[in-house]
Design a protein around this motif. Structure first.
Motif, short mmCIF file in Angstrom:
data_model
loop_
_atom_site.label_atom_id
_atom_site.label_comp_id
_atom_site.label_asym_id
_atom_site.label_seq_id
_atom_site.Cartn_x
_atom_site.Cartn_y
_atom_site.Cartn_z
N PRO A 1 0.82 -1.22 0.00
CA PRO A 1 0.00 0.00 0.00
C PRO A 1 0.85 1.26 0.00
CG PRO A 1 -0.04 -1.07 2.16
CD PRO A 1 0.61 -2.03 1.21
N ALA A 2 0.47 2.23 -0.81
CA ALA A 2 1.24 3.47 -0.91
C ALA A 2 0.34 4.59 -1.41
CB ALA A 2 2.44 3.29 -1.84
N ALA A 3 0.43 5.73 -0.75
CA ALA A 3 -0.36 6.90 -1.15
C ALA A 3 0.49 8.16 -1.17
CB ALA A 3 -1.56 7.06 -0.22
N GLY A 4 1.81 7.98 -1.32
CA GLY A 4 2.69 9.13 -1.45
C GLY A 4 3.18 9.73 -0.16
N ARG A 5 2.98 9.05 0.98
CA ARG A 5 3.42 9.60 2.26
C ARG A 5 4.96 9.60 2.35
NH1 ARG A 5 1.42 6.73 7.78
NH2 ARG A 5 2.97 5.15 7.18
N ARG A 6 5.52 10.75 2.61
CA ARG A 6 6.97 10.90 2.80
C ARG A 6 7.20 11.51 4.17
NH1 ARG A 6 9.75 8.04 -1.16
NH2 ARG A 6 8.27 7.88 -2.89
N GLU A 7 7.85 10.78 5.04
CA GLU A 7 7.95 11.21 6.43
C GLU A 7 9.37 11.57 6.82
OE1 GLU A 7 4.39 8.89 8.74
OE2 GLU A 7 6.20 7.71 8.30
N HIS A 8 9.44 12.34 7.90
CA HIS A 8 10.71 12.63 8.57
C HIS A 8 10.43 12.52 10.06
CE1 HIS A 8 14.15 14.90 10.16
NE2 HIS A 8 14.75 14.55 9.03
N PRO A 9 11.33 11.92 10.83
CA PRO A 9 11.08 11.77 12.27
C PRO A 9 10.70 13.09 12.92
CG PRO A 9 13.04 10.55 11.66
CD PRO A 9 12.64 11.33 10.45
N ARG A 10 9.76 13.02 13.85
CA ARG A 10 9.29 14.21 14.56
C ARG A 10 10.09 14.46 15.83
NH1 ARG A 10 2.70 13.28 14.29
NH2 ARG A 10 2.47 13.61 12.03
N GLU A 11 10.13 15.71 16.21
CA GLU A 11 10.77 16.08 17.47
C GLU A 11 9.98 15.50 18.64
OE1 GLU A 11 12.92 17.00 20.25
OE2 GLU A 11 13.61 18.15 18.50
N MET A 12 10.69 14.79 19.55
CA MET A 12 10.02 14.26 20.74
C MET A 12 10.91 14.43 21.98
SD MET A 12 10.18 10.17 19.85
CE MET A 12 11.66 9.43 19.13
N GLY A 13 11.93 15.30 21.85
CA GLY A 13 12.78 15.57 23.01
C GLY A 13 13.71 14.43 23.36
N TYR A 14 13.93 13.53 22.43
CA TYR A 14 14.73 12.33 22.69
C TYR A 14 16.17 12.58 22.29
CZ TYR A 14 15.97 7.34 22.55
OH TYR A 14 16.55 6.11 22.75
N ARG A 15 17.05 12.80 23.27
CA ARG A 15 18.46 13.06 22.98
C ARG A 15 19.29 12.79 24.23
NH1 ARG A 15 15.65 17.46 21.70
NH2 ARG A 15 16.40 17.34 19.56
N TYR A 16 20.59 12.76 24.04
CA TYR A 16 21.50 12.51 25.16
C TYR A 16 21.56 13.72 26.09
CZ TYR A 16 23.06 8.75 22.07
OH TYR A 16 23.09 7.66 21.24
N THR A 17 21.89 13.45 27.34
CA THR A 17 21.99 14.51 28.34
C THR A 17 23.15 15.45 28.01
OG1 THR A 17 21.11 13.06 30.05
CG2 THR A 17 22.32 15.00 30.79
N PRO A 18 22.89 16.75 27.91
CA PRO A 18 23.98 17.69 27.61
C PRO A 18 24.76 18.06 28.88
CG PRO A 18 21.91 18.87 27.78
CD PRO A 18 21.58 17.40 27.98
N GLY A 19 25.94 18.67 28.67
CA GLY A 19 26.70 19.20 29.79
C GLY A 19 27.58 18.17 30.46
N ASP A 20 28.11 18.57 31.61
CA ASP A 20 29.04 17.73 32.37
C ASP A 20 28.39 17.39 33.70
OD1 ASP A 20 31.17 16.52 33.62
OD2 ASP A 20 32.65 17.92 32.83
N LYS A 21 28.05 16.11 33.90
CA LYS A 21 27.34 15.72 35.12
C LYS A 21 27.98 14.48 35.73
CE LYS A 21 22.88 17.63 33.68
NZ LYS A 21 21.45 17.40 33.50
N GLU A 22 27.92 14.40 37.05
CA GLU A 22 28.41 13.22 37.75
C GLU A 22 27.37 12.77 38.75
OE1 GLU A 22 31.96 12.07 40.86
OE2 GLU A 22 32.51 13.11 38.99
N ILE A 23 27.11 11.47 38.76
CA ILE A 23 26.11 10.88 39.66
C ILE A 23 26.77 9.73 40.41
CG2 ILE A 23 23.96 9.56 39.77
CD1 ILE A 23 23.09 11.14 37.26
N ARG A 24 26.58 9.69 41.71
CA ARG A 24 27.10 8.60 42.54
C ARG A 24 25.95 8.00 43.34
NH1 ARG A 24 32.88 8.65 43.93
NH2 ARG A 24 33.94 10.13 42.53
#
Length: 942
Positions: free
Chosen positions: A729-752
């Motif tokens: 099935p095909a109707a011409g849909r061309r997609e690009h991933p949407r923004e969902m806030g999914y990314r690695y943690t920025p900055g310098d952090k340390e957790i113990r």
């Protein structure tokens, strides 16, 4: 359930585990000889991979020969082979082999078990005779010339203690506790190969040297050389180099201790606080066959294969029943636990909490049913069809059998005996014998193994300490109760008919273009789907397919449905497709060498197939079915939820699992999709929501791209594309991933944080990332930096300080993480160290990186990495899966691996790596997580 995969693996092993007194070599391609001093050698010319050779040393000796004050010394000696020999003092052996592209841990390794020790040096460049001679010299030194200096021995103690700490899981602790019961009166019950740490930490160096002289002798050993070599030349060198080795005074010839079959039922129920799952094993011990001819051995292996195949099909049906008490079944006929001379038909599975006795009863009931009534001719025909396909695949792959595969086969022949024959003769013999094998033959074989009296029967369970609601007497009673049941014969349920209820409306190929750069063809289909196909016969009969489309989970992402998004991949394989349940589809495909899988990831959906030329049409039909006609199987879903949630509920008892959870949550910035799946996730998911998500992902396939490599006929492929891809099935849909806030943690952090653990140790984890262009220069710089960085960490933390057994680390550039931010480099480092060493380890991890960024790397370090990388790349170019990746990366990212990779690595300089570390790695975002042990009162997770 992956019981069929387990079956194929185990039966392949079982065919070698004859431990037969009858030994013969009927393969003229391998040269086998014995020197006057008793040392055995195997030599074979082989060109997979071309220009390389493998060197193995097999020693018929393991931990069962140790005295009480020597427990752990067989394994300790294995380590010392890499820490100083007559011709390679200190760590120079490893350093030298790395200049040949032989990587420690990957190509250079060893293992010690209860009754054997095996060393390997793989992928040595055989075109350099000096390298071949040096590897023969290494084997010779391993055989008779270890240095065993006091300092080298003392330096290695900490490494082995940390290996014990690394491997001291709940399963290993329970196994060690159970061994005396599982091996009554046998030394096997008292000799875990890792040994006792009080011995490892305190033995006198002379004790190890005496042990070495006592047990390391040429008539306990075999050397195996397989590769692109001249057998005459190698044999002459072996005779010259190894004939002078003499057994030390007092050295002993080893034979594995016998393990008599137990007369009465043995039961061992083990518990551990950190055990996450409820696991039960049922063993039917039986005597090791003593063959007198090659045909006897092959016939026995054939009967075993067919018997296991039919049993697997029956257990498949049991596991697919609604509210089944068990899951993740495994079944095979192989060596009994840790003893090579003993053998067992084994059933094992994970059980729902409180239903362990019920599971055992169900397993033995099915075995007793087969014992009482035998197997059916219709079952046997299905088993023969499947085995015929397996044998055909083995024959097709024979020309691509690798040096390592042959070498390991010869290791097994030396240690176990039996017949050594060629793939072709073995397969053809099985095919010729197969028509003669009857259901009665298989039934007789089963009855020779299963004994309702309990003779040879062993039951073993591993349970969470707080959830053990049965004991050994309950298991004994359950087993014997089955003998009193009035069972009925098995009813074979045949599943047949077409994969597709009706053929789809055929589409067309709208355009064909040549991709001369890769000897490939580009098809544009009438529904917009693009296909890139590269024909190759490097693996005869094999065809691989990968179909990708952008979008994935991001297109429907919402916080409210995260549990359904995370569980979707677990629902895909258990659902129904068309008129077939998951289990019916397995049965329908019996005898066909093909696999199809579907995945829906965060930013894309993927469909993959592996098939033969003969099964390619069915693979395309199955892909079409999986993409267009998913249906609910609510009973299967309910069973999955129950078993999966129970399994996950106990995971957080294990500190390593707690660390993994912390890594996932913190690295992915506490995004719900980054968190590990827990029981609450499973229970909150909604099946109908998942089915709707799945259907939406394949409702419009316009933006799919198919990548195909392998041994296909172009005209046949074009026909299949029009029938089963252009018809999607095909109707011409061309997609690009949407923004969902999914990314690695920025900055310098340390957790113990602290966690309660049975074996105290600390874990230091560092994760660095930053945006970086996806270019070949960055790809090779990241790979080279990552390998050199890891080598320096190992040198400092393992070799110098003895604080760790291994380090998990790599550096890579990925073209896309979330479909929004573009390419990123990743540098994780994961290391376990003794409690109290975490702060110094953390400093070392940072200091070594800073050192590379400031002072760079040496030409020697880069040369080792380059040699390994270029050799691996040359080998990869003969693999269809490599070309799938090449087509995809070129199509999506514009990077031409075949044209650019080798040149980029050759052009790489130490200064380029220093600059990469200084300008890309050091300024990057960094997440550091450190877990240390605590009492339960102090425990706190992050």
């Amino acid at each position: 359930m992956n019981i069929r995969k387990i079956l194929l693996t185990i039966t392949a092993i079982a065919a070698c585990l004859s431990a037969s007194a009858y030994t013969a070599v009927n393969d003229t391609a391998v040269r086998v000889g014995t020197l006057p001093n008793g040392l055995t050698y195997y030599i074979r010319h082989n060109t997979v991979p071309a220009g390389c050779a493998d060197f193995f040393l097999a020693r018929n000796m393991g931990s069962v020969v140790e005295r009480e004050n020597e427990r752990g010394l067989a394994h300790f000696l294995e380590h010392m082979c890499f820490n100083g020999t007559e011709h390679f003092p200190g760590n120079s052996l490893i350093s030298y082999l790395e200049t040949l592209g032989v990587k420690f841990g990957k190509n250079l390794n060893a293992y010690t078990s209860t009754d054997e020790t095996v060393y390997n040096i793989c992928k040595v460049p055989s075109g350099r005779m000096s390298a071949v001679d040096s590897c023969l010299l290494i084997l010779r030194d391993w055989s008779c010339a270890l240095t065993l200096s006091d300092k080298d021995i003392d330096d290695e103690r900490g490494v082995i203690v940390n290996e014990w700490r690394h491997r001291n899981s709940s399963a290993n602790r329970m196994l060690e506790n159970a061994l005396p019961t599982l091996y009554p009166g046998s030394i096997y019950g008292e000799r875990m190969p890792i040994g006792k740490m009080e011995v490892v930490e305190n033995f006198k160096p002379k004790t190890l040297r005496d042990f070495y002289r006592r047990w390391h002798r040429p008539d306990n050993e075999a050397i195996i050389i397989v590769g692109d070599i001249n057998p005459d030349t190698i044999e002459a060198r072996i005779v010259s180099l190894f004939s002078q080795i003499k057994a030390p005074k007092g050295a002993r010839k080893t034979t594995a201790p016998t393990v008599p079959v137990n007369d009465n039922l043995i039961v061992s129920c083990q518990t551990d606080h950190e055990q996450p799952v409820h696991m039960v094993q049922l063993h039917f011990r039986h005597d090791t066959p003593d063959y007198t001819s090659e045909s006897d051995e092959i016939r026995a292996a054939l009967v075993s294969d067919l018997m296991l195949n039919m049993l697997v099909n029956r257990f498949d049906e049991l596991e697919s029943e609604p509210d089944c008490a068990f899951h993740h079944m495994g079944l095979g006929d192989r060596k009994y636990l840790m003893s090579r001379p003993a053998r067992s038909l084994m059933i094992r599975g994970l059980c729902q909490a409180g239903r362990e006795v019920e599971s055992l009863t169900a397993w033995y009931r099915e075995m007793k049913r087969a014992f009482d009534f035998g197997f059916l001719p219709s079952e046997l025909e299905h088993a023969k069809a499947q085995l015929s396909e397996t044998l055909g695949a083995e024959l097709r792959k024979a020309s691509r059998k690798s040096n390592s595969d042959y070498a390991r086969e010869y290791v097994r022949h030396y240690l176990d005996g039996g017949v050594l024959s060629s793939v072709e003769s073995r397969v053809n013999a099985k095919k010729a014998m197969m028509p003669e094998i009857t259901a009665d033959n298989i039934t007789a074989a089963l009855r020779s193994i299963v004994n309702p009296s309990g003779r040879g029967v062993v039951i073993l369970s591993y349970m969470p300490e707080e959830e053990n609601n049965f004991d050994e007497d309950d298991m004994r009673a359950a087993f014997h109760s089955v003998n009193d049941l009035a069972l009925t014969p098995y009813v074979d349920r045949v599943v047949d008919g077409p994969i597709l209820a009706s053929e789809p409306q055929r589409g067309e190929i709208a355009r064909i273009d040549s991709l001369g750069r890769f000897d490939a063809v580009s098809y544009t289909l009438s529904n917009g789907i693009k296909v890139l196909a590269r024909r190759s016969s490097v693996t005869p009969g094999q065809v691989l397919v990968r179909a990708l489309s952008p979008g994935g989970l991001s297109m429907q992402y919402a916080d409210s449905i995260v549990p359904s998004l995370k569980m979707l991949e677990e629902v895909i394989p258990i659902s129904a497709y068309g008129r077939f349940s998951a289990n019916d589809l397995k049965r329908r495909l019996t005898g066909k060498d093909l696999k199809v899988s579907v995945e829906i990831k965060e930013t894309e959906e993927k469909v993959e197939a592996s098939a033969t030329t003969a099964t390619l049409a069915d693979a395309f039909r199955l892909m079409y079915l999986r993409m267009t006609d998913i249906r609910p199987d609510r009973k299967a879903y309910e069973s999955m939820v129950k078993t999966r949630s129970a399994q996950l509920r106990n995971m957080m008892r294990n500190a390593i699992q707690i660390m993994g959870d912390s890594i996932h949550r913190n690295v992915y910035n506490h995004h719900p999709l980054g968190a590990k799946t827990i029981a609450a996730t499973v229970e909150a998911a909604d099946y109908d929501t998942m089915l709707d998500l799945y259907r939406d992902r394949f409702a419009d396939c316009s933006d799919f791209t198919y990548y195909i490599t392998g041994d296909f006929a172009p005209d046949s492929l074009a026909d299949l594309l029009e029938r089963y891809v252009a018809s999607l099935p095909a109707a011409g849909r061309r997609e690009h991933p949407r923004e969902m806030g999914y990314r690695y943690t920025p900055g310098d952090k340390e957790i113990r944080f602290t966690a309660e653990m049975s074996t105290p140790q600390s874990v230091v984890y560092t994760f660095r990332h930053a945006a970086l262009p996806y270019t070949m220069e960055n790809i090779v710089a990241a790979r080279a930096f990552g390998q050199i960085y890891k080598s320096r960490l190992l040198a400092e933390l393992r070799e110098k300080r003895g604080w760790t057994y291994s380090i998990n680390s790599h550096c890579s550039v990925v073209p896309d993480m979330n479909g929004i931010d573009g390419p990123t480099f990743l540098l994780p480092v994961y290391v376990k160290v003794p409690d109290g060493k975490e702060n110094e380890t953390s400093r070392i991890v940072d200091d070594i990186l800073a050192g590379i960024a400031t002072d760079g790397v040496t030409a020697e370090e880069l040369g080792k990495v380059r040699e390994n990388a270029l050799r691996d790349n040359n080998e990869a170019e003969t693999d269809n899966s490599y070309w799938l990746a090449v087509l995809k990366v070129f199509d999506r990212d514009g990077v031409d691996y075949p044209a650019e990779y080798t040149d980029a690595f050759r052009a790489l300089t130490p200064e380029a790596i220093r600059k990469f570390a200084s300008e890309s790695i050091l300024p990057s975002s960094r997440m550091k997580i450190i877990m240390t042990p605590a009492t339960s009162a102090e425990s706190s997770a992050n």
